[in-house]
Design a protein around this motif. Structure first.
Motif, PDB file in Angstrom:
ATOM      1  N   ASN A  93       0.702  -1.129  -0.081  1.00 26.97           N
ATOM      2  CA  ASN A  93       0.052  -0.011   0.016  1.00 26.97           C
ATOM      3  C   ASN A  93       0.838   1.471  -0.041  1.00 26.97           C
ATOM      4  O   ASN A  93       0.519   2.411  -0.211  1.00 26.97           O
ATOM      5  N   LEU A  94       2.071   1.242   0.497  1.00 23.77           N
ATOM      6  CA  LEU A  94       3.032   2.344   0.650  1.00 23.77           C
ATOM      7  C   LEU A  94       4.213   1.962  -0.334  1.00 23.77           C
ATOM      8  O   LEU A  94       5.007   1.052  -0.064  1.00 23.77           O
ATOM      9  N   SER A  95       4.435   2.659  -1.548  1.00 25.59           N
ATOM     10  CA  SER A  95       5.307   2.188  -2.609  1.00 25.59           C
ATOM     11  C   SER A  95       5.767   3.540  -3.376  1.00 25.59           C
ATOM     12  O   SER A  95       5.031   4.483  -3.312  1.00 25.59           O
ATOM     13  N   VAL A  96       7.227   3.513  -3.775  1.00 28.30           N
ATOM     14  CA  VAL A  96       7.672   4.447  -4.715  1.00 28.30           C
ATOM     15  C   VAL A  96       8.119   3.859  -5.898  1.00 28.30           C
ATOM     16  O   VAL A  96       9.053   2.739  -5.679  1.00 28.30           O
ATOM     17  N   ARG A  97       7.334   4.236  -6.991  1.00 29.64           N
ATOM     18  CA  ARG A  97       7.650   3.392  -8.210  1.00 29.64           C
ATOM     19  C   ARG A  97       8.159   4.238  -9.294  1.00 29.64           C
ATOM     20  O   ARG A  97       7.528   5.349  -9.284  1.00 29.64           O
ATOM     21  N   PRO A  98       9.206   4.034 -10.132  1.00 30.42           N
ATOM     22  CA  PRO A  98       9.233   4.996 -11.315  1.00 30.42           C
ATOM     23  C   PRO A  98       8.134   4.819 -12.294  1.00 30.42           C
ATOM     24  O   PRO A  98       7.758   3.701 -12.494  1.00 30.42           O
ATOM     25  N   VAL A  99       7.872   6.024 -12.898  1.00 33.53           N
ATOM     26  CA  VAL A  99       6.929   5.932 -14.012  1.00 33.53           C
ATOM     27  C   VAL A  99       7.298   6.649 -15.400  1.00 33.53           C
ATOM     28  O   VAL A  99       8.015   7.861 -15.038  1.00 33.53           O
ATOM     29  N   ILE A 100       7.048   6.295 -16.260  1.00 32.41           N
ATOM     30  CA  ILE A 100       7.250   6.872 -17.569  1.00 32.41           C
ATOM     31  C   ILE A 100       5.808   7.158 -18.237  1.00 32.41           C
ATOM     32  O   ILE A 100       5.087   6.558 -18.481  1.00 32.41           O
ATOM     33  N   TYR A 101       5.748   8.664 -18.445  1.00 34.48           N
ATOM     34  CA  TYR A 101       4.472   9.115 -19.007  1.00 34.48           C
ATOM     35  C   TYR A 101       4.726  10.006 -20.056  1.00 34.48           C
ATOM     36  O   TYR A 101       5.571  10.744 -20.074  1.00 34.48           O
ATOM     37  N   PRO A 102       3.744  10.139 -21.088  1.00 32.61           N
ATOM     38  CA  PRO A 102       4.037  11.016 -22.264  1.00 32.61           C
ATOM     39  C   PRO A 102       3.591  12.463 -21.624  1.00 32.61           C
ATOM     40  O   PRO A 102       2.734  12.816 -20.761  1.00 32.61           O
ATOM     41  N   ASN A 103       4.372  13.564 -22.200  1.00 32.29           N
ATOM     42  CA  ASN A 103       3.981  14.768 -21.917  1.00 32.29           C
ATOM     43  C   ASN A 103       2.906  15.257 -23.047  1.00 32.29           C
ATOM     44  O   ASN A 103       2.764  14.826 -23.989  1.00 32.29           O
ATOM     45  N   ASP A 104       1.930  16.019 -22.263  1.00 36.29           N
ATOM     46  CA  ASP A 104       0.622  16.409 -23.092  1.00 36.29           C
ATOM     47  C   ASP A 104       0.958  17.405 -23.979  1.00 36.29           C
ATOM     48  O   ASP A 104       0.398  17.354 -25.221  1.00 36.29           O
ATOM     49  N   VAL A 105       2.038  18.047 -23.860  1.00 38.58           N
ATOM     50  CA  VAL A 105       2.343  19.341 -25.080  1.00 38.58           C
ATOM     51  C   VAL A 105       2.998  18.724 -26.029  1.00 38.58           C
ATOM     52  O   VAL A 105       3.025  18.880 -27.240  1.00 38.58           O
ATOM     53  N   THR A 106       4.348  18.329 -25.643  1.00 37.58           N
ATOM     54  CA  THR A 106       5.225  17.742 -26.727  1.00 37.58           C
ATOM     55  C   THR A 106       5.298  16.481 -27.136  1.00 37.58           C
ATOM     56  O   THR A 106       5.775  15.968 -28.275  1.00 37.58           O
ATOM     57  N   PHE A 107       4.303  15.539 -26.385  1.00 36.78           N
ATOM     58  CA  PHE A 107       4.320  14.080 -26.724  1.00 36.78           C
ATOM     59  C   PHE A 107       5.561  13.115 -26.549  1.00 36.78           C
ATOM     60  O   PHE A 107       5.669  12.306 -27.203  1.00 36.78           O
ATOM     61  N   LYS A 108       6.560  13.688 -25.638  1.00 35.30           N
ATOM     62  CA  LYS A 108       7.658  13.206 -25.592  1.00 35.30           C
ATOM     63  C   LYS A 108       7.525  12.423 -24.158  1.00 35.30           C
ATOM     64  O   LYS A 108       6.551  12.830 -23.473  1.00 35.30           O
ATOM     65  N   THR A 109       8.461  11.515 -23.925  1.00 37.39           N
ATOM     66  CA  THR A 109       8.023  10.376 -22.813  1.00 37.39           C
ATOM     67  C   THR A 109       8.923  11.270 -21.664  1.00 37.39           C
ATOM     68  O   THR A 109      10.017  11.636 -21.917  1.00 37.39           O
ATOM     69  N   ASN A 110       8.436  11.387 -20.442  1.00 36.43           N
ATOM     70  CA  ASN A 110       8.930  11.860 -19.474  1.00 36.43           C
ATOM     71  C   ASN A 110       9.239  10.998 -18.455  1.00 36.43           C
ATOM     72  O   ASN A 110       8.382   9.808 -18.218  1.00 36.43           O
ATOM     73  N   VAL A 111      10.454  10.634 -17.485  1.00 31.56           N
ATOM     74  CA  VAL A 111      10.492  10.035 -16.521  1.00 31.56           C
ATOM     75  C   VAL A 111      10.211  10.523 -15.085  1.00 31.56           C
ATOM     76  O   VAL A 111      10.656  11.740 -14.956  1.00 31.56           O
ATOM     77  N   GLY A 112       9.595   9.855 -14.382  1.00 26.00           N
ATOM     78  CA  GLY A 112       8.990  10.539 -12.992  1.00 26.00           C
ATOM     79  C   GLY A 112       9.126   9.557 -11.885  1.00 26.00           C
ATOM     80  O   GLY A 112       9.247   8.368 -12.222  1.00 26.00           O
ATOM     81  N   LEU A 113       8.761   9.988 -10.843  1.00 25.57           N
ATOM     82  CA  LEU A 113       8.815   9.162  -9.537  1.00 25.57           C
ATOM     83  C   LEU A 113       7.506   9.210  -8.880  1.00 25.57           C
ATOM     84  O   LEU A 113       7.097  10.669  -8.588  1.00 25.57           O
ATOM     85  N   THR A 114       6.725   8.369  -8.523  1.00 28.02           N
ATOM     86  CA  THR A 114       5.281   8.525  -7.938  1.00 28.02           C
ATOM     87  C   THR A 114       5.392   7.847  -6.529  1.00 28.02           C
ATOM     88  O   THR A 114       6.102   6.857  -6.083  1.00 28.02           O
ATOM     89  N   LEU A 115       4.914   8.450  -5.684  1.00 27.42           N
ATOM     90  CA  LEU A 115       4.422   8.138  -4.123  1.00 27.42           C
ATOM     91  C   LEU A 115       2.973   7.722  -4.093  1.00 27.42           C
ATOM     92  O   LEU A 115       2.084   8.421  -4.263  1.00 27.42           O
ATOM     93  N   ASN A 116       2.693   6.339  -4.069  1.00 26.11           N
ATOM     94  CA  ASN A 116       1.541   6.019  -3.918  1.00 26.11           C
ATOM     95  C   ASN A 116       1.194   5.326  -2.604  1.00 26.11           C
ATOM     96  O   ASN A 116       1.946   4.381  -2.154  1.00 26.11           O
ATOM     97  N   TYR A 117       0.007   5.762  -2.205  1.00 23.97           N
ATOM     98  CA  TYR A 117      -0.485   5.346  -0.896  1.00 23.97           C
ATOM     99  C   TYR A 117      -1.906   5.102  -0.951  1.00 23.97           C
ATOM    100  O   TYR A 117      -2.875   5.879  -1.260  1.00 23.97           O
ATOM    101  N   HIS A 118      -2.236   3.849  -0.763  1.00 20.94           N
ATOM    102  CA  HIS A 118      -3.720   3.468  -0.939  1.00 20.94           C
ATOM    103  C   HIS A 118      -4.187   3.151   0.568  1.00 20.94           C
ATOM    104  O   HIS A 118      -3.561   2.363   1.348  1.00 20.94           O
ATOM    105  N   PHE A 119      -5.445   3.631   0.599  1.00 22.99           N
ATOM    106  CA  PHE A 119      -6.027   3.180   1.707  1.00 22.99           C
ATOM    107  C   PHE A 119      -6.893   2.041   1.851  1.00 22.99           C
ATOM    108  O   PHE A 119      -7.401   1.511   1.095  1.00 22.99           O
TER     109      PHE A 119
END
Length: 186
Positions: free
Chosen positions: A160-186
Motif C-alpha cells: 500500500n505504500l510504494s515508490v515506483r518509477p513511471v514513464i508518462y507522455p508529456n501532453d504538450v510535446t508528446f515526448k516521454t517523461n520519467v518521474g517518480l510517484t509516491l502511492n499510498y492506498h487506503f
C-alpha cells in the motif's frame, strides 16, 4: 390530487429510507476496511538490547536473526584473542626487562637490548589497549544492532505504500517523461 399526494409521499418515503440505509452500510464498510489492528510492542527493542547486553547474540536470537550470531561471536572472539595475545607478549617483555634490571639474562629474549625490550613493551601494551577498545566497541555494536533490528521488524513495508518509477507522455510535446510517484492506498 390523490395521485400527486401519493407520488410525493412515495418519493419521500423511499428516498429517505434509501439515504439512511446507504449511510448505515457505508459507515459499517468504512469501519471494517480502515480499522486494522497492528500488534506493535514498543518494548521489543528494549528487550532485544537487554538480552544482547546480558549475553551477546541473545538479542539477535530474540529477533530471529540467527545468521548474525556467528558474526557477533566471531568479532568478539577475534578481538578477545588479540587482547590475550598482546597481554601475554606485553608481560613477557616486561618480565624480561625486569629480570634484566636485576642482573639476570637467562630468558628467551636475551638477544634483545634494553631499548628493544622497552619498545616491545610499549608496542604490545598499545595493541592490548586497542584490542580492549575494539572488544568494547563490538559489544556495544552487538547491543545497538539488536535494538535497531527489533525496531525495524515492526516497520510497515507493505504494497500500500510504494515508490515506483513511471514513464508518462508529456501532453504538450508528446515526448516521454520519467518521474517518480509516491502511492499510498487506503
Amino acid at each position: 390530487m390523490d395521485k400527486y399526494f401519493f407520488t410525493i409521499f412515495l418519493f419521500f418515503t423511499i428516498g429517505t429510507a434509501t439515504v439512511f440505509a446507504q449511510k448505515k452500510t457505508d459507515a459499517v464498510l468504512v469501519a471494517k476496511d480502515t480499522l486494522k489492528s497492528n500488534d506493535i510492542d514498543p518494548l521489543t527493542p528494549a528487550k532485544a538490547a537487554f538480552y544482547s547486553a546480558v549475553l551477546p547474540g541473545l538479542g539477535q536470537a530474540y529477533n530471529k536473526k540467527y545468521w548474525k550470531i556467528p558474526l557477533v561471536y566471531g568479532a568478539l572472539g577475534t578481538s578477545v584473542y588479540f587482547y590475550i595475545d598482546s597481554n601475554r607478549n606485553y608481560r613477557k617483555y616486561r618480565n624480561a626487562y625486569k629480570s634484566r634490571l636485576e642482573g639476570y639474562t637467562t630468558d628467551d629474549l636475551a638477544f634483545l637490548d634494553n631499548n628493544r625490550l622497552i619498545a616491545g613493551q610499549k608496542f604490545y601494551q598499545r595493541n592490548r589497549d586497542l584490542s580492549a577498545l575494539v572488544t568494547l566497541a563490538f559489544y556495544a555494536l552487538n547491543i545497538i544492532d539488536a535494538n535497531v533490528d527489533a525496531a525495524l521488524i515492526q516497520f510497515n513495508v507493505d504494497e500500500n505504500l510504494s515508490v515506483r518509477p513511471v514513464i508518462y507522455p508529456n501532453d504538450v510535446t508528446f515526448k516521454t517523461n520519467v518521474g517518480l510517484t509516491l502511492n499510498y492506498h487506503f
